[in-house]
Scaffold this active site. Sequence first.
Site, PDB file in Angstrom:
ATOM      1  N   HIS A   1      41.769  32.410  59.543  1.00  0.00           N
ATOM      2  CA  HIS A   1      40.350  32.187  59.857  1.00  0.00           C
ATOM      3  C   HIS A   1      39.421  32.758  58.785  1.00  0.00           C
ATOM      4  O   HIS A   1      38.314  33.213  59.090  1.00  0.00           O
ATOM      5  CB  HIS A   1      39.997  32.814  61.214  1.00  0.00           C
TER       6      HIS A   1
ATOM      7  N   LYS B   1      49.562  38.944  69.570  1.00  0.00           N
ATOM      8  CA  LYS B   1      48.670  39.491  70.589  1.00  0.00           C
ATOM      9  C   LYS B   1      48.866  38.820  71.947  1.00  0.00           C
ATOM     10  O   LYS B   1      48.734  39.484  72.982  1.00  0.00           O
ATOM     11  CB  LYS B   1      47.211  39.432  70.139  1.00  0.00           C
TER      12      LYS B   1
ATOM     13  N   ASN C   1      41.558  35.505  75.875  1.00  0.00           N
ATOM     14  CA  ASN C   1      42.084  34.394  75.091  1.00  0.00           C
ATOM     15  C   ASN C   1      43.354  33.823  75.706  1.00  0.00           C
ATOM     16  O   ASN C   1      43.953  32.899  75.180  1.00  0.00           O
ATOM     17  CB  ASN C   1      42.370  34.872  73.662  1.00  0.00           C
TER      18      ASN C   1
END
Length: 466
Positions: free
Chosen positions: A200, A131, A154
Site C-alpha cells: 500500500h 494479522k 478488518n
Amino acid sequence: MIPVKGYKGERVAVLGLGRSGLATAAALRAGGAEPLLWDDSPEARAKAEAEGFTLTDLTRHASLEGVACLVTSPGIPHLYPAAHPIIARALELGVPVDNDIGLFFQSAAGTEWDEMETPPKIVAVTGSNGKSTTTALIHHILRAAGKPVQMAGNIGKGVLSIDPPGEGEVVVLELSSYQTELARALTPDVAVFTNLSPDHLDRHGGMGGYFAAKARLFTMGGPDRAVIGVDEVEGRYLAGALAQGAQDDRVIRVSSGTKLEGFGWSVFARKGFLAEWRKGRQVASIDLREVKGLPGAHNHQNACAAYAACRALGLAPKLIEGALHSFAGLPHRSQLVGERAGVRFVNDSKATNVDSAAKALQAFPRIRWIAGGHGKEGGIASLKPLLGSVVKAYFIGHSARDFALQVGETPHEICETMERAVARAAEEAQAGEVVLLAPAAASFDQYPNFEKRGEDFTARVKALIG
C-alpha cells in the site's frame, strides 16, 4: 451496536456506504446524531436508501458547512496519492475527519465499565502479514478458555456493529493501516504489531508513511501492553521507542527464528518450539510442529504473537497450548483443504504479494506451486532463492508468462486457468508433496477477490479427491 458518543444533536457526514459506512450511520443515529450520507457509487446510495437512510449530496460546495465531523470509510484516500475531493473540502473548512475505528474507541467505554468487577479489555492487532490469523487465533484461544469475546474490525463484524462488551469480555480487533492512519482515538489495552513489509505504498506516500500509520496504534493512546514482532528493523525501533529499557516488561518482544533471552518479557519460536522468557529465565515451552492449523515459520510467529497477547490477558500457558492444537486456521491462509494418497492440498490465496508467498514457500519441504494472477511490480524475481523446495510451478492468469521467465531452472508449466493447474499438479504430485496455491499476485484478472480465487481452488480440489 455501539452507539456513538459525543455528537448528540450534531450533524455528522459519512462518506462511503459499504459495510462500515452503514454501520457507522446506524451507530451515529443511535447516539443521537444526524448522519448525512454519501457514496460516489449509485448502487451504494440505492442500498442505503433501501435501508431507510436519507442521502445528502456531499459533493455540493456548501454541504459540509456546520458539520461536526466527517467520517470516511477506510478505502477512501485522504492524503496520498490524492485526497478525495470531499475530504479535501473538509480539511479546508477545518472539519475533523475520523473513521469508525476512532468512533469505536471514543464510544465503547462508559461509566458502566467503572462499576464492573472485571471491565472489558480491547486487543488490537496490526501489521503487514499474519494479522488476520493472529486476530482469529487470539479469539479462538479466548473462546477455548471460556472467556466472553467478540472479534471485529478488518475481520468479522464492523467495530460499531458488535454488542456493547460486558463483564470480563474481550474485544479483539484486526486493524489495517487504512484504519489506524486516520482514527482520532486509538486506546487498546493490548496492541500487537506482527511485522512490516512493503504494501500500500502509494496510499501512504512510501514505506515511512506506511510504518507511521501502523505505529499510531501504539503512540496515540499508549496500550498497557505492547506485543511487538522484532524480526524487522521497524519492529525493533518501535519496541525501543515504547520501552524504558530492555527489562521493561510492558513491551513483549516476539520473533520467529531469533532467541530473545535478554529482555524483561519475550516470546520466540526456533526449530518449531515456542519459548516464553521473563526476566532472564524460561517460563514456558510449546512444541508447534504438530499444530496442523499453523504450518511454517510465519505461522509460528503468529502463534508467538497470539500467545503473548493472551499471556498479557492473564491466561495460563497450558490452556493456550491446548487451544493452539484445536485451531483449524483461516480460509485462504495456509488452509489445509484436503489430502489424497499422501499429497496435501493447501489454499493460501491470501498470499497476494511476494512476501506472503515467500513465507508459504518456506512452510513445506516439497511443493507443487500454483501461482499467478495480476502480478505486482517486480514480479516474483525476489522469490528465486526460495524455489529449492518447489518440485514444479504451475502458472495461471495474466502474469503466467512473465512469472515463467523469472523462475530460472525451476520446472514449470503455463496452465493459465485454475482448473488446469489443479488438475496437472494433482496428476503429477507424489506422496509427501504439497500442492500449494500461493499466487504472489492479485486476483483481479480472473476473480473479484482473493476469496473467490481460493474458493475456486478448494472446489476443484474437493472435486478431484472426492
